[in-house]
Scaffold this motif. Structure first.
Motif, PDB file in Angstrom:
ATOM      1  N   ASN A  99       1.106   5.089   1.284  1.00  0.00           N
ATOM      2  CA  ASN A  99       0.610   5.083   2.987  1.00  0.00           C
ATOM      3  C   ASN A  99      -0.589   5.382   3.131  1.00  0.00           C
ATOM      4  OD1 ASN A  99       3.382   4.402   4.797  1.00  0.00           O
ATOM      5  ND2 ASN A  99       4.032   5.870   3.129  1.00  0.00           N
ATOM      6  N   LEU A 100      -1.413   6.263   2.349  1.00  0.00           N
ATOM      7  CA  LEU A 100      -2.704   6.403   2.401  1.00  0.00           C
ATOM      8  C   LEU A 100      -3.603   5.225   1.998  1.00  0.00           C
ATOM      9  CD1 LEU A 100      -2.670  10.290   1.187  1.00  0.00           C
ATOM     10  CD2 LEU A 100      -3.246   9.519   3.404  1.00  0.00           C
ATOM     11  N   LEU A 101      -3.171   4.690   0.914  1.00  0.00           N
ATOM     12  CA  LEU A 101      -3.919   3.615   0.506  1.00  0.00           C
ATOM     13  C   LEU A 101      -4.204   2.554   1.689  1.00  0.00           C
ATOM     14  CD1 LEU A 101      -2.802   3.015  -3.220  1.00  0.00           C
ATOM     15  CD2 LEU A 101      -4.641   4.218  -2.531  1.00  0.00           C
ATOM     16  N   TYR A 102      -2.999   2.311   2.389  1.00  0.00           N
ATOM     17  CA  TYR A 102      -3.209   1.362   3.604  1.00  0.00           C
ATOM     18  C   TYR A 102      -4.341   1.875   4.645  1.00  0.00           C
ATOM     19  CZ  TYR A 102       0.209  -2.110   2.023  1.00  0.00           C
ATOM     20  OH  TYR A 102       0.874  -2.793   1.390  1.00  0.00           O
ATOM     21  N   VAL A 103      -4.388   3.229   4.833  1.00  0.00           N
ATOM     22  CA  VAL A 103      -5.091   3.945   5.897  1.00  0.00           C
ATOM     23  C   VAL A 103      -6.510   3.687   5.303  1.00  0.00           C
ATOM     24  CG1 VAL A 103      -5.696   6.207   6.797  1.00  0.00           C
ATOM     25  CG2 VAL A 103      -3.120   5.586   6.411  1.00  0.00           C
ATOM     26  N   ALA A 104      -6.442   3.879   4.149  1.00  0.00           N
ATOM     27  CA  ALA A 104      -7.987   3.785   3.128  1.00  0.00           C
ATOM     28  C   ALA A 104      -8.551   2.455   3.508  1.00  0.00           C
ATOM     29  CB  ALA A 104      -8.015   4.350   2.036  1.00  0.00           C
ATOM     30  N   LEU A 105      -7.784   1.311   3.253  1.00  0.00           N
ATOM     31  CA  LEU A 105      -8.187   0.123   3.279  1.00  0.00           C
ATOM     32  C   LEU A 105      -8.592  -0.393   4.700  1.00  0.00           C
ATOM     33  CD1 LEU A 105      -6.327  -1.752   0.298  1.00  0.00           C
ATOM     34  CD2 LEU A 105      -8.763  -1.591   0.741  1.00  0.00           C
ATOM     35  N   SER A 106      -7.923   0.321   5.783  1.00  0.00           N
ATOM     36  CA  SER A 106      -8.046  -0.177   6.988  1.00  0.00           C
ATOM     37  C   SER A 106      -9.491   0.537   7.504  1.00  0.00           C
ATOM     38  CB  SER A 106      -6.977   0.311   7.950  1.00  0.00           C
ATOM     39  OG  SER A 106      -5.735  -0.336   7.381  1.00  0.00           O
ATOM     40  N   ASN A 107      -9.856   1.636   6.971  1.00  0.00           N
ATOM     41  CA  ASN A 107     -11.306   1.907   7.273  1.00  0.00           C
ATOM     42  C   ASN A 107     -12.219   1.887   6.432  1.00  0.00           C
ATOM     43  OD1 ASN A 107     -10.094   3.785   9.913  1.00  0.00           O
ATOM     44  ND2 ASN A 107      -8.450   3.867   8.349  1.00  0.00           N
ATOM     45  N   LEU A 108     -12.131   1.151   5.350  1.00  0.00           N
ATOM     46  CA  LEU A 108     -13.376   1.140   4.283  1.00  0.00           C
ATOM     47  C   LEU A 108     -13.371  -0.241   3.994  1.00  0.00           C
ATOM     48  CD1 LEU A 108     -12.620   4.265   1.932  1.00  0.00           C
ATOM     49  CD2 LEU A 108     -14.485   4.127   3.573  1.00  0.00           C
ATOM     50  N   ASP A 109     -14.579  -0.853   3.394  1.00  0.00           N
ATOM     51  CA  ASP A 109     -14.676  -1.993   2.807  1.00  0.00           C
ATOM     52  C   ASP A 109     -14.058  -1.982   1.558  1.00  0.00           C
ATOM     53  OD1 ASP A 109     -17.035  -1.958   0.900  1.00  0.00           O
ATOM     54  OD2 ASP A 109     -17.565  -0.573   2.561  1.00  0.00           O
ATOM     55  N   ALA A 110     -13.677  -3.079   0.999  1.00  0.00           N
ATOM     56  CA  ALA A 110     -13.094  -3.411  -0.404  1.00  0.00           C
ATOM     57  C   ALA A 110     -13.557  -2.622  -1.431  1.00  0.00           C
ATOM     58  CB  ALA A 110     -12.749  -4.715  -0.568  1.00  0.00           C
ATOM     59  N   ALA A 111     -15.184  -2.845  -1.381  1.00  0.00           N
ATOM     60  CA  ALA A 111     -15.897  -2.477  -2.665  1.00  0.00           C
ATOM     61  C   ALA A 111     -15.825  -0.952  -2.783  1.00  0.00           C
ATOM     62  CB  ALA A 111     -17.280  -3.101  -2.670  1.00  0.00           C
ATOM     63  N   THR A 112     -16.189  -0.147  -1.566  1.00  0.00           N
ATOM     64  CA  THR A 112     -16.336   1.233  -1.318  1.00  0.00           C
ATOM     65  C   THR A 112     -14.981   1.588  -1.660  1.00  0.00           C
ATOM     66  OG1 THR A 112     -17.943   1.203   0.367  1.00  0.00           O
ATOM     67  CG2 THR A 112     -16.655   3.170   0.163  1.00  0.00           C
ATOM     68  N   TYR A 113     -13.756   1.169  -1.292  1.00  0.00           N
ATOM     69  CA  TYR A 113     -12.381   1.726  -1.719  1.00  0.00           C
ATOM     70  C   TYR A 113     -12.294   1.774  -3.112  1.00  0.00           C
ATOM     71  CZ  TYR A 113      -7.600   1.358  -2.547  1.00  0.00           C
ATOM     72  OH  TYR A 113      -6.171   1.636  -3.009  1.00  0.00           O
ATOM     73  N   GLN A 114     -12.465   0.401  -3.604  1.00  0.00           N
ATOM     74  CA  GLN A 114     -12.360   0.193  -5.344  1.00  0.00           C
ATOM     75  C   GLN A 114     -12.879   1.128  -5.966  1.00  0.00           C
ATOM     76  OE1 GLN A 114      -9.861  -0.910  -6.650  1.00  0.00           O
ATOM     77  NE2 GLN A 114     -10.255  -2.955  -7.380  1.00  0.00           N
ATOM     78  N   VAL A 115     -14.076   1.408  -5.906  1.00  0.00           N
ATOM     79  CA  VAL A 115     -15.041   2.264  -6.689  1.00  0.00           C
ATOM     80  C   VAL A 115     -14.402   3.762  -6.611  1.00  0.00           C
ATOM     81  CG1 VAL A 115     -17.251   3.052  -7.236  1.00  0.00           C
ATOM     82  CG2 VAL A 115     -16.931   0.560  -6.845  1.00  0.00           C
ATOM     83  N   THR A 116     -14.337   4.079  -5.104  1.00  0.00           N
ATOM     84  CA  THR A 116     -13.968   5.343  -4.924  1.00  0.00           C
ATOM     85  C   THR A 116     -12.431   5.949  -5.621  1.00  0.00           C
ATOM     86  OG1 THR A 116     -15.274   5.434  -2.853  1.00  0.00           O
ATOM     87  CG2 THR A 116     -13.929   7.260  -3.165  1.00  0.00           C
ATOM     88  N   TYR A 117     -11.494   4.859  -5.394  1.00  0.00           N
ATOM     89  CA  TYR A 117     -10.225   5.149  -5.804  1.00  0.00           C
ATOM     90  C   TYR A 117     -10.435   5.383  -7.535  1.00  0.00           C
ATOM     91  CZ  TYR A 117      -5.052   4.691  -6.206  1.00  0.00           C
ATOM     92  OH  TYR A 117      -3.865   4.698  -6.379  1.00  0.00           O
ATOM     93  N   GLN A 118     -11.412   4.989  -8.019  1.00  0.00           N
ATOM     94  CA  GLN A 118     -11.584   4.997  -9.682  1.00  0.00           C
ATOM     95  C   GLN A 118     -11.431   6.634  -9.930  1.00  0.00           C
ATOM     96  OE1 GLN A 118     -10.568   2.435 -11.399  1.00  0.00           O
ATOM     97  NE2 GLN A 118     -10.464   1.667  -9.327  1.00  0.00           N
ATOM     98  N   LEU A 119     -11.915   7.427  -8.884  1.00  0.00           N
ATOM     99  CA  LEU A 119     -11.893   8.894  -9.080  1.00  0.00           C
ATOM    100  C   LEU A 119     -10.467   9.347  -9.764  1.00  0.00           C
ATOM    101  CD1 LEU A 119     -13.850  10.659  -6.383  1.00  0.00           C
ATOM    102  CD2 LEU A 119     -14.342  10.323  -8.614  1.00  0.00           C
TER     103      LEU A 119
END
Length: 221
Positions: A99-119
């Motif tokens: 559920n948090l991933l949908y919240v994140a993608l609704s508020n971040l651009d795809a590139a920022t989300y993809q790189v940050t999620y690699q943490l």
């Protein structure tokens, strides 16, 4: 042959992960008339598809016998309640994470989300060291430092972000960042916990996934 299969699997995984992020982002930001779908509904549908796929794989492993499938599910799940209960913790965490991933993608651009999620690679490594007593080499720690540096650079404000300020406010970006960071920690812990359970028992990964979904459907609904 096994080497080719390994790289083919890696390529498919990369394509699947990238296309999933882009599709989720597009579906959450598409401007159309009418209400947008509920992210929780998408999570429930994904869990239902997952349990159906796992049951089909168990059915295939049991030589396509419904009687054998019923016996395996009864023996491995209903007759082993303590083993099944072990999956309650990671299943709840995975539900929160999805559920948090949908919240994140609704508020971040795809590139920022993809790189940050690699943490999640970093959090998984830390939990592996603490929970599984794994040892990481110098190059592995160096790779994690480079990963953190890359994530920091992605978060650095740039001129192009001014163009997106109309769509994403600073508040929504902060919400998205907190959501993806929480998902990284939950993903790391749940993944290592699940790996530890798999190594301690002889049950197949398909049975374990059925147990996971059994606990995650209720909070998802």
């Amino acid at each position: 042959m096994s080497t080719n299969l390994k790289y083919l699997s890696l390529g498919i995984l990369v394509f699947q992960t990238t296309s999933l992020v882009l599709t989720m982002r597009y579906s959450r930001t598409l401007k159309e008339e009418g209400p947008r779908y509920l992210s929780s509904t998408a999570v429930v549908v994904a869990e239902l598809l997952k349990i159906m796929a796992c049951i089909l794989l168990v059915y295939k492993d049991s030589k396509c016998s419904l009687r054998a499938l019923n016996r395996i599910l009864h023996d491995e799940i209903l007759n082993k309640p303590m083993e099944t209960l072990k999956l309650a913790i990671p299943s709840g965490i995975y539900t929160l994470q999805n559920n948090l991933l949908y919240v994140a993608l609704s508020n971040l651009d795809a590139a920022t989300y993809q790189v940050t999620y690699q943490l999640k690679i970093l959090t998984t490594a830390l939990f592996s060291v603490s929970m599984l007593s794994k040892k990481l080499g110098v190059y592995q720690w160096l790779s994690l430092v480079i990963l953190m540096t890359g994530v920091a650079f992605v978060q650095w404000p740039s001129d192009s972000q001014e163009l997106d300020s109309k769509e994403l406010s600073a508040g929504s970006q902060f919400v998205g960042l907190m959501a993806v960071l929480t998902a990284c920690f939950s993903s790391g812990f749940a993944g290592v916990y699940f790996e530890k359970i798999l190594k301690e028992t002889k049950q197949s990964v398909w049975i374990r996934n059925i147990q996971l979904v059994s606990f995650s459907l209720e909070p998802s609904l």
